[in-house]
Design a protein around this motif. Structure first.
Motif, PDB file in Angstrom:
ATOM      1  N   GLU A 173       0.841  -1.188   0.000  1.00 50.24           N
ATOM      2  CA  GLU A 173       0.000   0.000   0.000  1.00 50.24           C
ATOM      3  C   GLU A 173       0.881   1.244   0.000  1.00 50.24           C
ATOM      4  OE1 GLU A 173      -3.243   2.324   2.851  1.00 50.24           O
ATOM      5  OE2 GLU A 173      -2.975   0.152   3.064  1.00 50.24           O
ATOM      6  N   PHE A 174       0.768   2.039  -1.068  1.00 50.17           N
ATOM      7  CA  PHE A 174       1.537   3.278  -1.162  1.00 50.17           C
ATOM      8  C   PHE A 174       0.720   4.487  -0.752  1.00 50.17           C
ATOM      9  CE2 PHE A 174       4.755   0.793  -3.032  1.00 50.17           C
ATOM     10  CZ  PHE A 174       5.901   1.563  -3.201  1.00 50.17           C
ATOM     11  N   SER A 175      -0.592   4.384  -0.857  1.00 48.04           N
ATOM     12  CA  SER A 175      -1.499   5.455  -0.435  1.00 48.04           C
ATOM     13  C   SER A 175      -2.877   4.825  -0.287  1.00 48.04           C
ATOM     14  CB  SER A 175      -1.529   6.592  -1.461  1.00 48.04           C
ATOM     15  OG  SER A 175      -2.241   6.199  -2.617  1.00 48.04           O
ATOM     16  N   PRO A 176      -3.852   5.553   0.259  1.00 50.38           N
ATOM     17  CA  PRO A 176      -5.192   4.977   0.417  1.00 50.38           C
ATOM     18  C   PRO A 176      -5.849   4.533  -0.888  1.00 50.38           C
ATOM     19  CG  PRO A 176      -4.951   6.904   1.805  1.00 50.38           C
ATOM     20  CD  PRO A 176      -3.732   6.860   0.946  1.00 50.38           C
ATOM     21  N   ASN A 177      -5.380   5.054  -2.010  1.00 47.68           N
ATOM     22  CA  ASN A 177      -5.977   4.649  -3.286  1.00 47.68           C
ATOM     23  C   ASN A 177      -4.946   4.157  -4.301  1.00 47.68           C
ATOM     24  OD1 ASN A 177      -4.716   7.027  -3.902  1.00 47.68           O
ATOM     25  ND2 ASN A 177      -6.548   8.104  -4.622  1.00 47.68           N
ATOM     26  N   GLN A 178      -3.779   3.736  -3.830  1.00 49.44           N
ATOM     27  CA  GLN A 178      -2.726   3.257  -4.734  1.00 49.44           C
ATOM     28  C   GLN A 178      -1.967   2.090  -4.107  1.00 49.44           C
ATOM     29  OE1 GLN A 178      -1.298   4.651  -8.203  1.00 49.44           O
ATOM     30  NE2 GLN A 178      -1.297   2.455  -7.816  1.00 49.44           N
ATOM     31  N   ALA A 179      -1.970   0.959  -4.789  1.00 50.08           N
ATOM     32  CA  ALA A 179      -1.198  -0.209  -4.363  1.00 50.08           C
ATOM     33  C   ALA A 179      -0.482  -0.792  -5.566  1.00 50.08           C
ATOM     34  CB  ALA A 179      -2.114  -1.256  -3.723  1.00 50.08           C
ATOM     35  N   PHE A 180       0.610  -1.476  -5.299  1.00 47.30           N
ATOM     36  CA  PHE A 180       1.355  -2.190  -6.325  1.00 47.30           C
ATOM     37  C   PHE A 180       1.549  -3.620  -5.849  1.00 47.30           C
ATOM     38  CE2 PHE A 180       2.450   2.243  -6.804  1.00 47.30           C
ATOM     39  CZ  PHE A 180       2.315   2.444  -8.172  1.00 47.30           C
ATOM     40  N   HIS A 181       1.800  -4.519  -6.791  1.00 39.00           N
ATOM     41  CA  HIS A 181       1.975  -5.914  -6.381  1.00 39.00           C
ATOM     42  C   HIS A 181       2.898  -6.664  -7.329  1.00 39.00           C
ATOM     43  CE1 HIS A 181      -1.291  -6.407  -9.381  1.00 39.00           C
ATOM     44  NE2 HIS A 181      -0.792  -7.620  -9.556  1.00 39.00           N
ATOM     45  N   PHE A 182       3.518  -7.688  -6.788  1.00 36.79           N
ATOM     46  CA  PHE A 182       4.201  -8.699  -7.581  1.00 36.79           C
ATOM     47  C   PHE A 182       3.256  -9.882  -7.727  1.00 36.79           C
ATOM     48  CE2 PHE A 182       7.873  -6.574  -5.569  1.00 36.79           C
ATOM     49  CZ  PHE A 182       8.660  -6.309  -6.680  1.00 36.79           C
ATOM     50  N   GLN A 183       3.220 -10.478  -8.893  1.00 36.65           N
ATOM     51  CA  GLN A 183       2.567 -11.775  -9.074  1.00 36.65           C
ATOM     52  C   GLN A 183       3.636 -12.697  -9.646  1.00 36.65           C
ATOM     53  OE1 GLN A 183      -0.707 -10.136 -11.293  1.00 36.65           O
ATOM     54  NE2 GLN A 183       0.135 -10.813 -13.263  1.00 36.65           N
ATOM     55  N   ALA A 184       3.869 -13.790  -8.944  1.00 34.60           N
ATOM     56  CA  ALA A 184       5.009 -14.648  -9.264  1.00 34.60           C
ATOM     57  C   ALA A 184       4.580 -16.097  -9.371  1.00 34.60           C
ATOM     58  CB  ALA A 184       6.086 -14.506  -8.191  1.00 34.60           C
ATOM     59  N   ILE A 185       5.286 -16.852 -10.183  1.00 38.33           N
ATOM     60  CA  ILE A 185       5.051 -18.276 -10.314  1.00 38.33           C
ATOM     61  C   ILE A 185       6.385 -18.998 -10.250  1.00 38.33           C
ATOM     62  CG2 ILE A 185       5.078 -18.175 -12.838  1.00 38.33           C
ATOM     63  CD1 ILE A 185       2.959 -20.428 -12.775  1.00 38.33           C
ATOM     64  N   THR A 186       6.411 -20.070  -9.457  1.00 40.45           N
ATOM     65  CA  THR A 186       7.620 -20.877  -9.268  1.00 40.45           C
ATOM     66  C   THR A 186       7.222 -22.339  -9.183  1.00 40.45           C
ATOM     67  OG1 THR A 186       7.449 -20.661  -6.867  1.00 40.45           O
ATOM     68  CG2 THR A 186       8.834 -19.046  -8.011  1.00 40.45           C
ATOM     69  N   PRO A 187       8.155 -23.254  -9.399  1.00 37.45           N
ATOM     70  CA  PRO A 187       7.852 -24.659  -9.103  1.00 37.45           C
ATOM     71  C   PRO A 187       7.450 -24.797  -7.638  1.00 37.45           C
ATOM     72  CG  PRO A 187       9.882 -24.474 -10.375  1.00 37.45           C
ATOM     73  CD  PRO A 187       9.509 -23.086  -9.969  1.00 37.45           C
ATOM     74  N   ALA A 188       6.604 -25.756  -7.356  1.00 41.00           N
ATOM     75  CA  ALA A 188       6.087 -25.939  -6.003  1.00 41.00           C
ATOM     76  C   ALA A 188       7.223 -26.011  -4.986  1.00 41.00           C
ATOM     77  CB  ALA A 188       5.237 -27.198  -5.932  1.00 41.00           C
ATOM     78  N   GLY A 189       7.076 -25.237  -3.907  1.00 42.98           N
ATOM     79  CA  GLY A 189       8.053 -25.246  -2.833  1.00 42.98           C
ATOM     80  C   GLY A 189       9.226 -24.322  -3.025  1.00 42.98           C
ATOM     81  N   GLN A 190       9.253 -23.557  -4.134  1.00 43.92           N
ATOM     82  CA  GLN A 190      10.412 -22.709  -4.419  1.00 43.92           C
ATOM     83  C   GLN A 190      10.065 -21.222  -4.472  1.00 43.92           C
ATOM     84  OE1 GLN A 190      12.851 -24.128  -7.704  1.00 43.92           O
ATOM     85  NE2 GLN A 190      12.150 -26.236  -7.379  1.00 43.92           N
ATOM     86  N   ALA A 191       8.951 -20.841  -3.853  1.00 42.30           N
ATOM     87  CA  ALA A 191       8.529 -19.442  -3.896  1.00 42.30           C
ATOM     88  C   ALA A 191       9.501 -18.508  -3.201  1.00 42.30           C
ATOM     89  CB  ALA A 191       7.141 -19.300  -3.271  1.00 42.30           C
ATOM     90  N   SER A 192      10.310 -19.044  -2.299  1.00 40.96           N
ATOM     91  CA  SER A 192      11.239 -18.201  -1.544  1.00 40.96           C
ATOM     92  C   SER A 192      12.314 -17.577  -2.421  1.00 40.96           C
ATOM     93  CB  SER A 192      11.902 -19.008  -0.432  1.00 40.96           C
ATOM     94  OG  SER A 192      12.651 -20.087  -0.974  1.00 40.96           O
ATOM     95  N   VAL A 193      12.433 -18.030  -3.682  1.00 44.52           N
ATOM     96  CA  VAL A 193      13.444 -17.455  -4.571  1.00 44.52           C
ATOM     97  C   VAL A 193      13.197 -15.954  -4.770  1.00 44.52           C
ATOM     98  CG1 VAL A 193      12.193 -17.887  -6.735  1.00 44.52           C
ATOM     99  CG2 VAL A 193      14.691 -17.832  -6.744  1.00 44.52           C
ATOM    100  N   PHE A 194      11.948 -15.521  -4.570  1.00 43.42           N
ATOM    101  CA  PHE A 194      11.613 -14.112  -4.757  1.00 43.42           C
ATOM    102  C   PHE A 194      11.530 -13.329  -3.442  1.00 43.42           C
ATOM    103  CE2 PHE A 194       9.705 -15.649  -8.857  1.00 43.42           C
ATOM    104  CZ  PHE A 194      10.530 -14.910  -9.694  1.00 43.42           C
ATOM    105  N   ASN A 195      11.827 -13.961  -2.314  1.00 42.52           N
ATOM    106  CA  ASN A 195      11.690 -13.266  -1.029  1.00 42.52           C
ATOM    107  C   ASN A 195      12.537 -12.002  -0.962  1.00 42.52           C
ATOM    108  OD1 ASN A 195       9.862 -15.110  -0.134  1.00 42.52           O
ATOM    109  ND2 ASN A 195      11.233 -16.133   1.313  1.00 42.52           N
ATOM    110  N   GLU A 196      13.771 -12.097  -1.459  1.00 43.21           N
ATOM    111  CA  GLU A 196      14.657 -10.930  -1.438  1.00 43.21           C
ATOM    112  C   GLU A 196      14.058  -9.779  -2.235  1.00 43.21           C
ATOM    113  OE1 GLU A 196      19.264  -9.733  -2.740  1.00 43.21           O
ATOM    114  OE2 GLU A 196      18.561 -11.800  -2.895  1.00 43.21           O
ATOM    115  N   MET A 197      13.465 -10.085  -3.373  1.00 44.05           N
ATOM    116  CA  MET A 197      12.832  -9.052  -4.190  1.00 44.05           C
ATOM    117  C   MET A 197      11.606  -8.482  -3.487  1.00 44.05           C
ATOM    118  SD  MET A 197      11.340  -9.335  -8.087  1.00 44.05           S
ATOM    119  CE  MET A 197       9.930 -10.362  -7.618  1.00 44.05           C
ATOM    120  N   PHE A 198      10.774  -9.361  -2.927  1.00 41.52           N
ATOM    121  CA  PHE A 198       9.589  -8.885  -2.212  1.00 41.52           C
ATOM    122  C   PHE A 198       9.970  -7.911  -1.101  1.00 41.52           C
ATOM    123  CE2 PHE A 198       7.454 -13.222  -3.205  1.00 41.52           C
ATOM    124  CZ  PHE A 198       7.126 -12.792  -4.483  1.00 41.52           C
ATOM    125  N   ASN A 199      11.066  -8.199  -0.425  1.00 41.11           N
ATOM    126  CA  ASN A 199      11.495  -7.367   0.706  1.00 41.11           C
ATOM    127  C   ASN A 199      12.293  -6.143   0.292  1.00 41.11           C
ATOM    128  OD1 ASN A 199      10.324  -8.953   2.774  1.00 41.11           O
ATOM    129  ND2 ASN A 199      12.021 -10.423   2.637  1.00 41.11           N
TER     130      ASN A 199
END
Length: 499
Positions: A402-428
């Protein structure tokens, strides 16, 4: 990613129009609107003119907007003069040629007299004949009415509604995880799986060369252009760490340019004509190269958007491509996009709506749970769902901020099962940037310089506004092979930063 970008999807009308349309001149992705079933080279029909006019503004908006000024007028003049050779119209002014503000090498034509080229593609060219070759190739597709055949193929493949996010293609089983590398980088109108056949590409090359000859240009320009496109493609693959240098990041289903160079040379034969190198270079001097700060910029592994005041960093081993509506993050371990959608102030509802959009109207795709957190002072939330895409189990993650009350941004990611943590550094890594950081973002531009007797490829390459691969970038930009040297007194392109 443009300022004020909306969700990564097209209107239903444009989706229906474009579902049967997209192919390419190698690195160049070209699209044509389905036209009437008429003889090759016959004049533009009233129906085609009406259809082209109806969708022109939407095409322009989809590809970064229309540029203006002397550079745009020059491209338009060259395009009109080559297009009239097709027999589609008797007056150059019957054609509307648009220079698009896009950092993707792209060109396409619409059967109503509408022709388009991106500024990035124009900066790769080295003379006016090459510009005419690209635009002539696109007009050739229209003159040959290739799109009518491709529309029939689309109906057979039942691919009509491909305008939603790339992840929906994977989730619905239209392509496997390994095939999304190209599609993940495409901008809205390019989110398609169809292409012209190799024979249609060759036919468009042949028609483009015919138009070059009729207009008095050197017909070999088609081959030199294709060579430059192939070299740029290979360089992009090298810089991005991709093993496959024949598949550009935004189009994977058409013949690559390198395979068509020899054929183009044979078609050109012993023909001669003008190339107008100096006038071309002088006319593109100062043109923006790469990302426009108004759309955000990629600097190494970092994406910075000075107007939206945000930044994030891609994980090591991944590369990014900035599109009109989204930034794609691609690698062997997974794919992701950063974009935005309508936000009413509730992150939970926002995330659920993104999952619904990914799955499509007939899907009940939803996260198993939604977790709240804070990232660099930004309220954030994330959710995950595990699904079978028809080939394997995959994890879909949506991470929103949430960047403001009317503005949000998001990542949508796809990984092989169990490997979603590959994007944790980017998310953070997502953060709000300061005003001083935003003001420090300066565009790169083409600067035309004249080689002095003391200049070498190395000395001019050192002036390129990049921290890496300066000589390789300079050579590709100027169409210089691995052992070519400079000609004193001749003009060359370098890329500089200019406030």
């Amino acid at each position: 990613m443009s300022h004020g970008v909306r969700a990564f999807r097209l209107s239903s009308r444009v989706k229906g129009l474009l579902a049967a349309t997209s192919a390419s001149l190698g690195l160049v992705a070209c699209a044509t609107v389905p036209g009437a079933n008429v003889a090759p080279g016959s004049p533009i029909t009233q129906a085609e003119a009406q259809q082209g006019a109806e969708y022109h503004e939407q095409f322009v908006a989809e590809f970064g907007g229309e540029m203006s000024g002397p550079q745009a007028r020059y491209v338009s003049q060259v395009g009109q003069n080559i297009a009239v050779q097709s027999g589609l119209a008797t007056s150059p002014t019957a054609f509307d040629v648009t220079l698009l503000n896009s950092s993707v090498n792209n060109a396409f034509a619409v059967p109503g007299g509408y022709v388009y080229a991106t500024r990035q593609l124009v900066t790769l060219m080295n003379n006016e004949a090459e510009l005419a070759a690209v635009l002539g190739h696109e007009v050739g597709h229209v003159a040959a009415r290739h799109s009518a055949r491709r529309q029939a193929a689309a109906q057979r493949n039942q691919l009509g509604g491909l305008g939603v996010a790339i992840l929906s293609q994977v989730l619905l089983g239209n392509s496997g995880l390994g095939n999304t590398i190209a599609q993940g980088a495409m901008q809205g109108s390019q989110m398609l799986t169809l292409s012209y056949s190799r024979s249609q590409e060759i036919e468009a090359d042949e028609l483009g060369i015919r138009y070059l000859t009729l207009a008095g240009y050197d017909p070999h320009a088609m081959a030199t252009l294709l060579s430059s496109l192939a070299a740029q493609n290979a360089l992009d693959a090298q810089l991005q760490g991709r093993a496959n240098a024949t598949i550009p990041e935004w189009a994977s289903t058409h013949p690559d340019p390198a395979s068509r160079v020899q054929n183009a040379l044979q078609l050109a034969g012993n023909g001669t004509g003008v190339v107008n190198r100096d006038s071309f270079l002088n006319n593109i001097d100062g043109l923006i190269y790469g990302d426009d700060p108004a759309q955000g910029v990629i600097e190494g592994s970092q994406f910075i958007h000075p107007q939206l005041r945000l930044s994030f960093t891609a994980p090591q081993g991944f590369y990014m491509v900035n599109g009109t509506r989204a930034v794609s993050i691609n690698g062997d371990a997974g794919k992701a996009q950063m974009t935005t959608a309508a936000f009413s102030g509730n992150l939970d509802s926002y995330i659920r709506s993104v999952f619904q959009a990914i799955g499509g109207q007939n899907s009940n795709l939803a996260p198993t749970s939604i977790q709240r957190t804070t990232v660099n002072g930004l309220p954030a939330a994330y959710g995950m769902a595990r699904v079978n895409n028809g080939q394997q189990q995959v994890d879909v993650t949506v991470f929103a901020y949430e960047f403001s009350p009317n503005q949000a941004f998001h990542f949508q990611a796809i990984t092989p099962a169990g490997q979603a943590s590959v994007f944790n550094e980017m998310f953070n890594s997502m953060r709000r940037i300061s005003a001083s950081e935003a003001n420090a973002v300066v565009p790169r531009r083409i600067d035309i310089v004249t080689a002095q007797r003391s200049d070498t490829v190395a000395t001019l390459a050192r002036r390129m506004a990049y921290p890496d691969a300066q000589e390789a970038r300079f050579r590709v930009l100027n169409g210089l092979s691995g052992n070519a040297t400079l000609v004193p007194g001749q003009q060359y392109k370098i890329v500089v930063r200019v406030n």
